[in-house]
Design an enzyme around this catalytic site. Sequence first.
Site, PDB file in Angstrom:
ATOM      1  N   ARG A  47       0.002   7.671  -2.672  1.00  0.00           N
ATOM      2  CA  ARG A  47       0.505   8.777  -1.833  1.00  0.00           C
ATOM      3  C   ARG A  47       1.967   9.077  -2.136  1.00  0.00           C
ATOM      4  NH1 ARG A  47      -1.276   6.138   3.524  1.00  0.00           N
ATOM      5  NH2 ARG A  47      -1.858   4.522   2.033  1.00  0.00           N
ATOM      6  N   GLU A  63       1.178 -13.615  12.106  1.00  0.00           N
ATOM      7  CA  GLU A  63       1.666 -12.424  12.804  1.00  0.00           C
ATOM      8  C   GLU A  63       1.518 -11.261  11.828  1.00  0.00           C
ATOM      9  OE1 GLU A  63       2.896 -12.323  15.950  1.00  0.00           O
ATOM     10  OE2 GLU A  63       2.447 -14.456  16.183  1.00  0.00           O
ATOM     11  N   ASP A 107       0.827  -1.208   0.000  1.00  0.00           N
ATOM     12  CA  ASP A 107       0.000   0.000   0.000  1.00  0.00           C
ATOM     13  C   ASP A 107       0.862   1.260   0.000  1.00  0.00           C
ATOM     14  OD1 ASP A 107      -2.288   1.512   0.034  1.00  0.00           O
ATOM     15  OD2 ASP A 107      -2.737   1.182   2.151  1.00  0.00           O
ATOM     16  N   HIS A 154       2.561   3.358  -8.979  1.00  0.00           N
ATOM     17  CA  HIS A 154       2.382   1.922  -9.211  1.00  0.00           C
ATOM     18  C   HIS A 154       3.576   1.341  -9.971  1.00  0.00           C
ATOM     19  CE1 HIS A 154      -1.498   2.107  -7.425  1.00  0.00           C
ATOM     20  NE2 HIS A 154      -2.085   2.770  -8.408  1.00  0.00           N
ATOM     21  N   GLU A 161     -12.131  -4.953  -4.804  1.00  0.00           N
ATOM     22  CA  GLU A 161     -12.685  -3.604  -4.559  1.00  0.00           C
ATOM     23  C   GLU A 161     -11.990  -2.529  -5.406  1.00  0.00           C
ATOM     24  OE1 GLU A 161     -11.845  -5.736  -1.874  1.00  0.00           O
ATOM     25  OE2 GLU A 161     -13.953  -6.330  -1.850  1.00  0.00           O
ATOM     26  N   ASN A 162     -10.811  -2.852  -5.934  1.00  0.00           N
ATOM     27  CA  ASN A 162     -10.040  -1.842  -6.676  1.00  0.00           C
ATOM     28  C   ASN A 162     -10.693  -1.407  -7.994  1.00  0.00           C
ATOM     29  OD1 ASN A 162      -6.773  -3.060  -5.600  1.00  0.00           O
ATOM     30  ND2 ASN A 162      -8.001  -1.384  -4.776  1.00  0.00           N
ATOM     31  N   ARG A 209       1.736  -4.979   6.070  1.00  0.00           N
ATOM     32  CA  ARG A 209       1.044  -3.940   5.308  1.00  0.00           C
ATOM     33  C   ARG A 209       1.863  -2.660   5.408  1.00  0.00           C
ATOM     34  NH1 ARG A 209      -5.098  -2.593   4.316  1.00  0.00           N
ATOM     35  NH2 ARG A 209      -4.785  -0.819   2.933  1.00  0.00           N
ATOM     36  N   ARG A 222      -5.169  -2.229   8.679  1.00  0.00           N
ATOM     37  CA  ARG A 222      -6.339  -3.068   8.384  1.00  0.00           C
ATOM     38  C   ARG A 222      -5.928  -4.116   7.354  1.00  0.00           C
ATOM     39  NH1 ARG A 222      -7.781   2.231   6.511  1.00  0.00           N
ATOM     40  NH2 ARG A 222      -7.370   2.339   4.278  1.00  0.00           N
TER      41      ARG A 222
END
Length: 247
Positions: free
Chosen positions: A29, A212, A25, A42, A72-73, A193, A199
Amino acid sequence: MPKDPDIDLATHTGSGPRHVAIIMDGNGRWAEAKGRPRLFGHHAGARRVREVVEACPDLNIKYLTIFAFSTENWKRTQTEVAGLMSLFRRYISKETRALAARNVRVRFIGDRVRLDKKLTVLMDQLEQETEPMDGVNLTIALNYGGRDEVARATKRLAMDVANGTLDPMDVNEETLPRYLDTHVLPDPDLVIRTSGEARISNFLLWQSAYAEYEFIDTLWPDFTAAELGELCTNYGSRDRRFGAVKT
Ligand code: FPP
């Protein structure tokens, strides 16, 4: 559903994670901070994938699973979705030889039905060409969602019940995962992440029950092999009990 006989799910030596899964992710940004379009981020992210895959053998990571595009993308702008699809096509065409030369076996998980035919042909080819490789197992989640995967698995399971090949009394924690896209993979030991979000966004929901987690601030295009190494070291100091009490 048969298990893949090539894969040894039982053995792993060393204290590091055998299977690392990454939610990559922060590309958008990262690009926006540089005043560049999101797709620029990307593309930078795709270059990081190469560095991370190359680092796996030294870190004793046998399985690497990366979240490239979620169910969802599709809600993103048409320009971004088309740009990502074109990036995936380019990545596959460009990287096939290098991945095979590094003994990497590639698999895709997710629902291919909604994907462009040109892309799925390339995905099939990459899977076939790297099938003999027995080094790192790279799994790319593309049009993947954990809930969607469980729903598709349940449909296949129900069909086996309906056609008499599966007794409903045999549906349990052992048999159900055989219908998941990941049926040939061990569960992830460590899920990372990037970009500061804490999340899991529908990633490997069933499979990560005892994983983990590491939520780190680094944006994906800045993530390095050295950082992955540090996270693997941290993992080695964790006490995984899988619900049991240490004796
Ligand atoms: C999330 O960042 C990233 C994605 C939706 C795409 C991930 C794709 C790559 C890393 C490209 C290459 C992958 C392969 C397999 C070649 P974001 O866009 O949500 O970032 P943001 O949260 O900062 O907006």
